[in-house]
Design a protein around this motif. Structure first.
Motif, PDB file in Angstrom:
ATOM      1  N   MET A   1       0.898  -1.279   0.077  1.00 58.40           N
ATOM      2  CA  MET A   1      -0.005   0.149  -0.017  1.00 58.40           C
ATOM      3  C   MET A   1       0.720   1.199  -0.057  1.00 58.40           C
ATOM      4  SD  MET A   1      -3.375  -0.422   0.040  1.00 58.40           S
ATOM      5  CE  MET A   1      -3.992   1.135   0.874  1.00 58.40           C
ATOM      6  N   THR A   2       2.069   1.236   0.136  1.00 65.68           N
ATOM      7  CA  THR A   2       3.024   2.374   0.346  1.00 65.68           C
ATOM      8  C   THR A   2       2.674   3.354  -0.971  1.00 65.68           C
ATOM      9  OG1 THR A   2       4.871   1.009  -0.537  1.00 65.68           O
ATOM     10  CG2 THR A   2       4.749   1.490   1.867  1.00 65.68           C
ATOM     11  N   SER A   3       2.884   2.819  -2.173  1.00 61.05           N
ATOM     12  CA  SER A   3       2.710   4.120  -3.309  1.00 61.05           C
ATOM     13  C   SER A   3       1.355   4.698  -3.258  1.00 61.05           C
ATOM     14  CB  SER A   3       2.711   3.313  -4.646  1.00 61.05           C
ATOM     15  OG  SER A   3       3.813   2.511  -4.650  1.00 61.05           O
ATOM     16  N   HIS A   4       0.085   4.062  -2.739  1.00 57.94           N
ATOM     17  CA  HIS A   4      -1.224   4.509  -2.755  1.00 57.94           C
ATOM     18  C   HIS A   4      -0.988   5.555  -1.048  1.00 57.94           C
ATOM     19  CE1 HIS A   4      -5.292   5.337  -2.376  1.00 57.94           C
ATOM     20  NE2 HIS A   4      -5.494   4.841  -1.146  1.00 57.94           N
ATOM     21  N   SER A   5      -0.463   5.140  -0.051  1.00 54.10           N
ATOM     22  CA  SER A   5      -0.467   5.827   1.023  1.00 54.10           C
ATOM     23  C   SER A   5       0.144   6.917   1.068  1.00 54.10           C
ATOM     24  CB  SER A   5      -0.086   4.813   2.045  1.00 54.10           C
ATOM     25  OG  SER A   5      -0.284   5.628   3.500  1.00 54.10           O
ATOM     26  N   ALA A   6       1.391   6.884   0.241  1.00 53.88           N
ATOM     27  CA  ALA A   6       2.375   7.979   0.157  1.00 53.88           C
ATOM     28  C   ALA A   6       2.101   9.142  -0.813  1.00 53.88           C
ATOM     29  CB  ALA A   6       3.852   7.462   0.026  1.00 53.88           C
ATOM     30  N   PHE A   7       0.980   9.015  -1.743  1.00 54.56           N
ATOM     31  CA  PHE A   7       0.481   9.861  -2.698  1.00 54.56           C
ATOM     32  C   PHE A   7       0.992  11.406  -2.527  1.00 54.56           C
ATOM     33  CE2 PHE A   7      -2.851  11.197  -5.791  1.00 54.56           C
ATOM     34  CZ  PHE A   7      -1.818  11.469  -6.839  1.00 54.56           C
ATOM     35  N   GLU A   8       0.137  11.784  -1.418  1.00 57.48           N
ATOM     36  CA  GLU A   8       0.269  13.178  -1.156  1.00 57.48           C
ATOM     37  C   GLU A   8       1.642  13.546  -0.669  1.00 57.48           C
ATOM     38  OE1 GLU A   8      -2.083  15.472  -1.540  1.00 57.48           O
ATOM     39  OE2 GLU A   8      -3.416  13.839  -2.263  1.00 57.48           O
ATOM     40  N   ALA A   9       2.360  12.622  -0.030  1.00 52.37           N
ATOM     41  CA  ALA A   9       3.849  13.259   0.229  1.00 52.37           C
ATOM     42  C   ALA A   9       4.653  13.225  -0.942  1.00 52.37           C
ATOM     43  CB  ALA A   9       4.193  12.051   1.414  1.00 52.37           C
ATOM     44  N   VAL A  10       4.296  12.504  -1.806  1.00 59.45           N
ATOM     45  CA  VAL A  10       4.997  12.379  -2.960  1.00 59.45           C
ATOM     46  C   VAL A  10       4.844  13.700  -3.919  1.00 59.45           C
ATOM     47  CG1 VAL A  10       5.382  11.111  -5.407  1.00 59.45           C
ATOM     48  CG2 VAL A  10       5.250   9.830  -3.354  1.00 59.45           C
ATOM     49  N   LYS A  11       3.605  14.063  -3.709  1.00 56.65           N
ATOM     50  CA  LYS A  11       3.373  15.329  -4.434  1.00 56.65           C
ATOM     51  C   LYS A  11       4.020  16.509  -3.965  1.00 56.65           C
ATOM     52  CE  LYS A  11      -1.180  14.633  -4.489  1.00 56.65           C
ATOM     53  NZ  LYS A  11      -2.640  14.954  -4.894  1.00 56.65           N
ATOM     54  N   HIS A  12       4.028  16.332  -2.559  1.00 60.58           N
ATOM     55  CA  HIS A  12       4.802  17.696  -1.943  1.00 60.58           C
ATOM     56  C   HIS A  12       6.193  17.466  -2.102  1.00 60.58           C
ATOM     57  CE1 HIS A  12       1.405  19.284   0.317  1.00 60.58           C
ATOM     58  NE2 HIS A  12       0.893  18.103   0.931  1.00 60.58           N
TER      59      HIS A  12
END
Length: 223
Positions: A207-218
């Motif tokens: 689930m890490t790619s989905h869960s980290a989505f907002e952090a990735v955008k930042h």
């Protein structure tokens, strides 16, 4: 992806002979002309194919958390181009696909014929073994990788530190690994030898790619 995100599919090998086994790589129509940004997505190893982060998540929780669709739609909303690698689908009928018979050769073919010719700065998201794919690609194209890649977000990547000093510098400066953890999303962790680390906001590797989505955008925005 072709329907949901309006992506095109190109064969690998790029010049397939009649009846020759092929695999596909997916990309947006403006990949060579876009100047705003280019998002490159790479999944992990195993049964997952292009556009999938985790088949088990797709089966149990749906396309939203298990596929790359949210990343693709977000990039398109920003006016970016998109390329989706397919590094697991490299053998057909028991034989390696020409120009893409291994995960690295597949990535190199896509780099040489699409990414290296693109005008936009490149942003990469790579999950699990996808981080190894990107690391080996970077080391095989070190100078060009340094020039073209703006930022890298790994999600629970299993890559090791690159040996090439150029790639080492790129990873230390432009890469982060969002790792599975019980700590809140984005919590800074002790850096690894390859790059800095932060939490992905979940204890589930898949689930890490989905869960980290907002952090990735930042991260991509430099925040």
């Amino acid at each position: 992806m072709v329907d949901e995100a309006d992506l095109l599919a190109a064969p690998v090998p790029l010049d397939p002979h009649p009846g020759e086994p092929i695999t596909l790589v997916f990309y947006s129509e403006d990949v060579l002309t876009n100047t705003k940004g280019l998002l490159v997505l790479c999944n992990g190893a195993g049964a997952v194919r292009a556009g999938q982060w985790a088949r088990s998540v797709i089966i149990n929780q749906g396309l939203g958390p298990g596929s790359m669709l949210s990343y693709i739609q977000w990039a398109i909303s920003l006016g970016w181009a998109v390329v989706v690698l397919n590094p697991n689908d490299v053998h057909k009928q028991g034989k390696p696909v020409r120009q893409g018979g291994s995960y690295l050769e597949h990535a190199q073919t896509v780099w040489d014929h699409l990414l290296a010719r693109a005008q936009a700065p490149i942003y990469i998201v790579a999950h699990s073994f996808g981080g190894t794919v990107i690391t080996h690609l970077a080391e095989s194209r070190a100078d060009a990788f340094q020039d073209k890649v703006k930022s890298i977000a790994f999600t629970d990547s299993v890559h090791t530190a690159p040996s090439d000093p150029v790639v080492q510098a790129v990873f230390q400066d432009r890469a982060i690994n969002f790792v599975s953890s019980s700590l809140p999303l984005g919590t800074a962790m002790k850096p690894a030898a390859s790059c800095r680390r932060a939490t992905a906001g979940t204890t589930s590797h898949e689930m890490t790619s989905h869960s980290a989505f907002e952090a990735v955008k930042h991260w991509f925005a430099g925040e």
